[in-house]
Design an enzyme around this catalytic site. Structure first.
Site, mmCIF file in Angstrom:
data_model
loop_
_atom_site.group_PDB
_atom_site.id
_atom_site.type_symbol
_atom_site.label_atom_id
_atom_site.label_comp_id
_atom_site.label_asym_id
_atom_site.label_seq_id
_atom_site.Cartn_x
_atom_site.Cartn_y
_atom_site.Cartn_z
ATOM 1 N N GLY A 12 0.785 -1.231 0.000
ATOM 2 C CA GLY A 12 0.000 0.000 0.000
ATOM 3 C C GLY A 12 0.811 1.272 0.000
ATOM 4 N N LYS A 65 -16.327 -14.561 -9.038
ATOM 5 C CA LYS A 65 -15.799 -13.201 -9.196
ATOM 6 C C LYS A 65 -16.953 -12.207 -9.354
ATOM 7 C CE LYS A 65 -12.107 -12.257 -11.945
ATOM 8 N NZ LYS A 65 -11.023 -11.310 -11.715
ATOM 9 N N MET A 90 -3.835 -7.232 -7.217
ATOM 10 C CA MET A 90 -3.277 -8.326 -8.015
ATOM 11 C C MET A 90 -4.356 -9.277 -8.524
ATOM 12 S SD MET A 90 -0.303 -7.144 -8.034
ATOM 13 C CE MET A 90 0.932 -8.303 -8.612
ATOM 14 N N ARG A 91 -5.436 -8.702 -9.065
ATOM 15 C CA ARG A 91 -6.499 -9.504 -9.672
ATOM 16 C C ARG A 91 -6.934 -8.862 -10.960
ATOM 17 N NH1 ARG A 91 -8.812 -13.373 -6.720
ATOM 18 N NH2 ARG A 91 -7.599 -13.417 -4.832
ATOM 19 N N ASN A 107 -4.796 1.833 -13.713
ATOM 20 C CA ASN A 107 -3.885 0.921 -13.017
ATOM 21 C C ASN A 107 -2.458 1.431 -13.143
ATOM 22 O OD1 ASN A 107 -2.986 -1.552 -11.763
ATOM 23 N ND2 ASN A 107 -2.365 -2.272 -13.799
ATOM 24 N N HIS A 109 1.476 0.023 -13.291
ATOM 25 C CA HIS A 109 2.176 -1.234 -13.558
ATOM 26 C C HIS A 109 3.690 -0.967 -13.586
ATOM 27 C CE1 HIS A 109 2.536 -5.327 -15.054
ATOM 28 N NE2 HIS A 109 3.464 -4.883 -15.877
HETATM 29 C C1 GAR Z 1 3.511 -1.493 -7.381
HETATM 30 O O1 GAR Z 1 4.871 -1.484 -7.732
HETATM 31 C C2 GAR Z 1 2.643 -1.707 -8.601
HETATM 32 O O2 GAR Z 1 3.189 -1.144 -9.763
HETATM 33 C C3 GAR Z 1 2.585 -3.203 -8.689
HETATM 34 O O3 GAR Z 1 2.463 -3.616 -7.353
HETATM 35 C C4 GAR Z 1 3.199 -2.717 -6.513
HETATM 36 C C5 GAR Z 1 2.358 -2.377 -5.307
HETATM 37 O O4 GAR Z 1 3.120 -1.671 -4.372
HETATM 38 N N1 GAR Z 1 1.496 -3.646 -9.500
HETATM 39 C C6 GAR Z 1 1.546 -4.714 -10.286
HETATM 40 O O5 GAR Z 1 2.502 -5.460 -10.358
HETATM 41 C C7 GAR Z 1 0.291 -4.959 -11.100
HETATM 42 N N2 GAR Z 1 0.499 -5.978 -12.056
HETATM 43 P P1 GAR Z 1 2.424 -0.931 -3.146
HETATM 44 O O6 GAR Z 1 1.454 -1.943 -2.507
HETATM 45 O O7 GAR Z 1 3.526 -0.605 -2.203
HETATM 46 O O8 GAR Z 1 1.712 0.273 -3.659
#
Ligand code: GAR
Length: 188
Positions: A12, A65, A90-91, A107, A109
């Protein structure tokens, strides 16, 4: 004041950056709801610390879902949410949520899309031996990390230290996400 929701499954840190920016007045919005598919995730505790409503659910407690997404849509509607920001959620977003909020979901990424889609983008980039890493913010559609690109930022890094790469990715993400949300909320 517009009301935004942040969806997250883990640490988060992006939620924290967005919520802090909103609180400082750097965003013309309030983070009104956090949604997490992991009740034990750090983001749930972070939301509680900030006094922000959180809907944390266990997908396995729902038959499908569509069932849990119906519940999410009801919560978004009730909170008057105009923009949904996925931040490490992550869904894959399903039909139910897309039908209700399509065009209003973005989103972040941790790669320069369309390279390295999916859950292990940083590992894929390291394995490919890239010398330029980066971050993408995109609209969410039914594809995996394939929606219209809204913003990207890159940095050069030559080496395989995953922790260092992740640290730099987060640093870029926190600034870029806040800037992009501000742009989205003020350009409509
Ligand atoms: C982030 O780096 C985001 O880009 C990635 O998860 C992390 C969450 O970090 N998202 C993905 O990989 C989506 N496919 P956080 O919980 O510290 O914000």
């Amino acid at each position: 004041m517009q009301r935004i929701a942040v969806f997250a499954s883990g640490r988060g840190s992006n939620f924290e950056a967005i919520a802090a920016a909103a609180e400082r007045g750097d965003l013309p919005a309030e983070v009104a709801l956090v949604v997490s598919d992991r009740p034990d995730a750090e983001v749930v505790a972070r939301a509680a610390r900030r006094g922000i409503d959180c809907f944390a659910f266990s997908p396995k407690e729902y038959a499908s879902k569509a069932d849990y997404e119906r519940e999410i849509v009801a919560r978004l509607d009730a909170a008057g949410i105009s923009l949904v920001c996925l931040a490490g959620y992550m869904r894959l977003v399903g039909e139910t949520l897309l039908e209700a909020y399509g065009g209003r979901i973005v989103n972040i990424h941790p790669s320069l899309l369309p390279a390295f889609r999916g859950a292990h983008a940083i590992e894929q980039a390291i394995a490919a031996g890239v010398k330029v890493f980066g971050v993408t913010i995109h609209e969410v559609d039914a594809s995996l990390d394939g929606g219209r690109i809204l913003a990207q930022r890159a940095f050069e890094y030559d080496g395989g230290n995953r922790a260092e790469i992740e640290r730099r990715i987060h640093e870029v993400e926190h600034g870029l996400y806040v800037e992009t949300i501000r742009w989205l909320l003020t350009s409509e």
